[in-house]
Design a protein around this motif. Sequence first.
Motif, short mmCIF file in Angstrom:
data_model
loop_
_atom_site.label_atom_id
_atom_site.label_comp_id
_atom_site.label_asym_id
_atom_site.label_seq_id
_atom_site.Cartn_x
_atom_site.Cartn_y
_atom_site.Cartn_z
N GLY A 105 60.97 -3.50 68.54
CA GLY A 105 60.29 -4.05 67.39
C GLY A 105 59.55 -5.34 67.66
N ALA A 106 59.45 -5.76 68.93
CA ALA A 106 58.79 -7.03 69.26
C ALA A 106 57.29 -6.93 69.04
CB ALA A 106 59.08 -7.41 70.70
N PRO A 107 56.64 -8.04 68.68
CA PRO A 107 55.18 -8.03 68.56
C PRO A 107 54.53 -7.82 69.93
CG PRO A 107 56.04 -10.26 68.40
CD PRO A 107 57.23 -9.36 68.37
N ALA A 108 53.35 -7.23 69.94
CA ALA A 108 52.64 -6.96 71.18
C ALA A 108 52.26 -8.27 71.88
CB ALA A 108 51.40 -6.12 70.91
N LEU A 109 52.34 -8.26 73.18
CA LEU A 109 52.01 -9.43 73.99
C LEU A 109 50.65 -9.25 74.65
CD1 LEU A 109 53.05 -12.12 75.35
CD2 LEU A 109 53.83 -10.66 77.23
N PRO A 110 49.75 -10.22 74.54
CA PRO A 110 48.46 -10.12 75.23
C PRO A 110 48.65 -10.12 76.75
CG PRO A 110 48.41 -11.80 73.52
CD PRO A 110 49.84 -11.41 73.68
N GLY A 111 47.65 -9.65 77.47
CA GLY A 111 47.73 -9.61 78.92
C GLY A 111 47.48 -10.94 79.58
N THR A 112 46.86 -11.88 78.85
CA THR A 112 46.62 -13.23 79.36
C THR A 112 46.95 -14.22 78.27
OG1 THR A 112 44.82 -12.43 80.77
CG2 THR A 112 44.94 -14.80 80.39
N VAL A 113 47.72 -15.24 78.60
CA VAL A 113 48.07 -16.27 77.64
C VAL A 113 47.81 -17.64 78.23
CG1 VAL A 113 49.81 -14.87 76.47
CG2 VAL A 113 50.48 -16.32 78.38
N GLU A 114 47.58 -18.61 77.40
CA GLU A 114 47.43 -20.00 77.83
C GLU A 114 48.62 -20.79 77.32
OE1 GLU A 114 44.29 -22.85 76.37
OE2 GLU A 114 43.62 -22.61 78.45
N ALA A 115 49.39 -21.34 78.24
CA ALA A 115 50.66 -21.97 77.89
C ALA A 115 50.62 -23.47 78.14
CB ALA A 115 51.79 -21.35 78.72
N ASP A 116 51.17 -24.23 77.21
CA ASP A 116 51.34 -25.66 77.41
C ASP A 116 52.52 -25.90 78.33
OD1 ASP A 116 49.29 -25.98 75.66
OD2 ASP A 116 50.47 -26.87 74.04
N MET A 117 52.28 -26.58 79.43
CA MET A 117 53.29 -26.89 80.42
C MET A 117 53.30 -28.39 80.69
SD MET A 117 54.87 -24.12 81.22
CE MET A 117 54.66 -22.38 80.85
N PRO A 118 54.33 -28.92 81.38
CA PRO A 118 54.35 -30.35 81.65
C PRO A 118 53.05 -30.82 82.32
CG PRO A 118 56.45 -29.37 82.21
CD PRO A 118 55.54 -28.24 81.87
N GLY A 119 52.55 -31.97 81.88
CA GLY A 119 51.26 -32.44 82.35
C GLY A 119 51.33 -33.68 83.21
N TRP A 120 50.73 -34.76 82.69
CA TRP A 120 50.62 -35.99 83.47
C TRP A 120 50.92 -37.21 82.61
CZ3 TRP A 120 46.93 -32.16 83.25
CH2 TRP A 120 46.67 -31.45 84.42
N VAL A 121 51.35 -38.27 83.26
CA VAL A 121 51.43 -39.59 82.65
C VAL A 121 50.22 -40.36 83.15
CG1 VAL A 121 52.78 -41.70 82.44
CG2 VAL A 121 53.94 -39.49 82.65
N PHE A 122 49.48 -40.97 82.23
CA PHE A 122 48.29 -41.69 82.67
C PHE A 122 48.36 -43.16 82.31
CE2 PHE A 122 47.15 -40.82 78.29
CZ PHE A 122 46.34 -41.88 77.91
N HIS A 123 47.69 -43.97 83.13
CA HIS A 123 47.53 -45.41 82.88
C HIS A 123 46.13 -45.76 83.34
CE1 HIS A 123 48.66 -49.60 82.35
NE2 HIS A 123 47.99 -49.84 83.47
N GLY A 124 45.26 -46.05 82.38
CA GLY A 124 43.86 -46.29 82.72
C GLY A 124 43.24 -45.01 83.24
N THR A 125 42.67 -45.09 84.45
CA THR A 125 42.03 -43.91 85.05
C THR A 125 42.95 -43.18 86.02
OG1 THR A 125 41.10 -45.31 86.80
CG2 THR A 125 39.74 -44.95 84.84
N SER A 126 44.17 -43.67 86.23
CA SER A 126 45.10 -43.00 87.14
C SER A 126 46.10 -42.16 86.35
CB SER A 126 45.84 -44.02 88.00
OG SER A 126 46.68 -44.83 87.19
N ARG A 127 46.60 -41.13 86.98
CA ARG A 127 47.60 -40.30 86.33
C ARG A 127 48.58 -39.75 87.37
NH1 ARG A 127 44.02 -35.02 84.35
NH2 ARG A 127 43.90 -33.98 86.39
N ARG A 128 49.81 -39.50 86.91
CA ARG A 128 50.85 -38.96 87.78
C ARG A 128 51.42 -37.71 87.13
NH1 ARG A 128 54.89 -43.85 89.21
NH2 ARG A 128 55.74 -42.24 90.60
N PRO A 129 51.67 -36.66 87.92
CA PRO A 129 52.22 -35.42 87.35
C PRO A 129 53.64 -35.62 86.86
CG PRO A 129 52.18 -35.30 89.73
CD PRO A 129 51.46 -36.56 89.37
N TYR A 130 53.99 -34.86 85.83
CA TYR A 130 55.32 -34.90 85.25
C TYR A 130 55.94 -33.51 85.33
CZ TYR A 130 59.05 -34.95 81.80
OH TYR A 130 60.27 -34.81 81.19
N ALA A 131 57.27 -33.45 85.57
CA ALA A 131 57.99 -32.17 85.57
C ALA A 131 59.35 -32.37 84.93
CB ALA A 131 58.14 -31.63 86.99
N HIS A 132 59.89 -31.29 84.37
CA HIS A 132 61.25 -31.33 83.84
C HIS A 132 62.23 -31.17 84.99
CE1 HIS A 132 59.70 -31.20 79.84
NE2 HIS A 132 59.19 -30.01 79.97
#
Length: 245
Positions: free
Chosen positions: A115-142
């Motif tokens: 009974g699950a809803p149909a899943l598309p073949g391509t999805v765009e997912a929000d994942m851990p991003g970056w911490v930024f300060h001015g023009t520099s940024r550092r990646p973040y992970a859980h």
Amino acid sequence: MLTTERTAVRAGLATLAAVAAAVAGLALTGSGTGSGEPPARARPAADGLLVGQASDRLPADTARDWAGYADHVVAVRAEAERALPAGPEETARGEGYLGRAVRLRVTRTLWTRPGAPALPGTVEADMPGWVFHGTSRRPYAHAGASRVEVGHDYLMPLARDGGGAWTPLAPGAILPFDGGVIGRGERRGGPAEPGELAGRVTGRGAEDLARLLRAARPDPLVLRYAGLDPDRRLARVREAMAEGG
């Protein structure tokens, strides 16, 4: 048949506000991710990566959990990424958190909830991003979890939430899957004690996971609320348990 439309997915991870506060080293009273535990202060890794704790939004430790809360369990390839805009306050301050949207192509469906809803073949997912300060940024992970990097393969239990977005059940439920081997590949958040299900399938193939899911029997109380989106389902289960079932 899976469609090829791109669908926005909200990650079932920490909220952006919680992550931003974590990387800034601020104390929170709750993360809003389901368990109510605040994220710990982020710590820098040797490669400049910032690693912080995130609490699970939905149960995701056992095959029974996956069968009770996921709509589909799929193999995906991370194909592209883009930075999401910072909030107005962070932009004005010149520092904070940048989200990251990752395009995921579904390469195989291992299991689907009746009974699950149909899943598309391509999805765009929000994942851990970056911490930024001015023009520099550092990646973040859980901590102990995959960051989900372009070019890598993963297994994910996905559920459609009340807003129509697809979300992984929890950070630790995203399993590296390079070369078709569970546990092999990207896990920039570092090693972690695997959950019960992850521990059973690490080093094995997708069919081993699919077999466990086909044999899993969700909690009858979870099944009672199967018609609800996963967040409301969990809330009703907790209410019922508090009232004695």
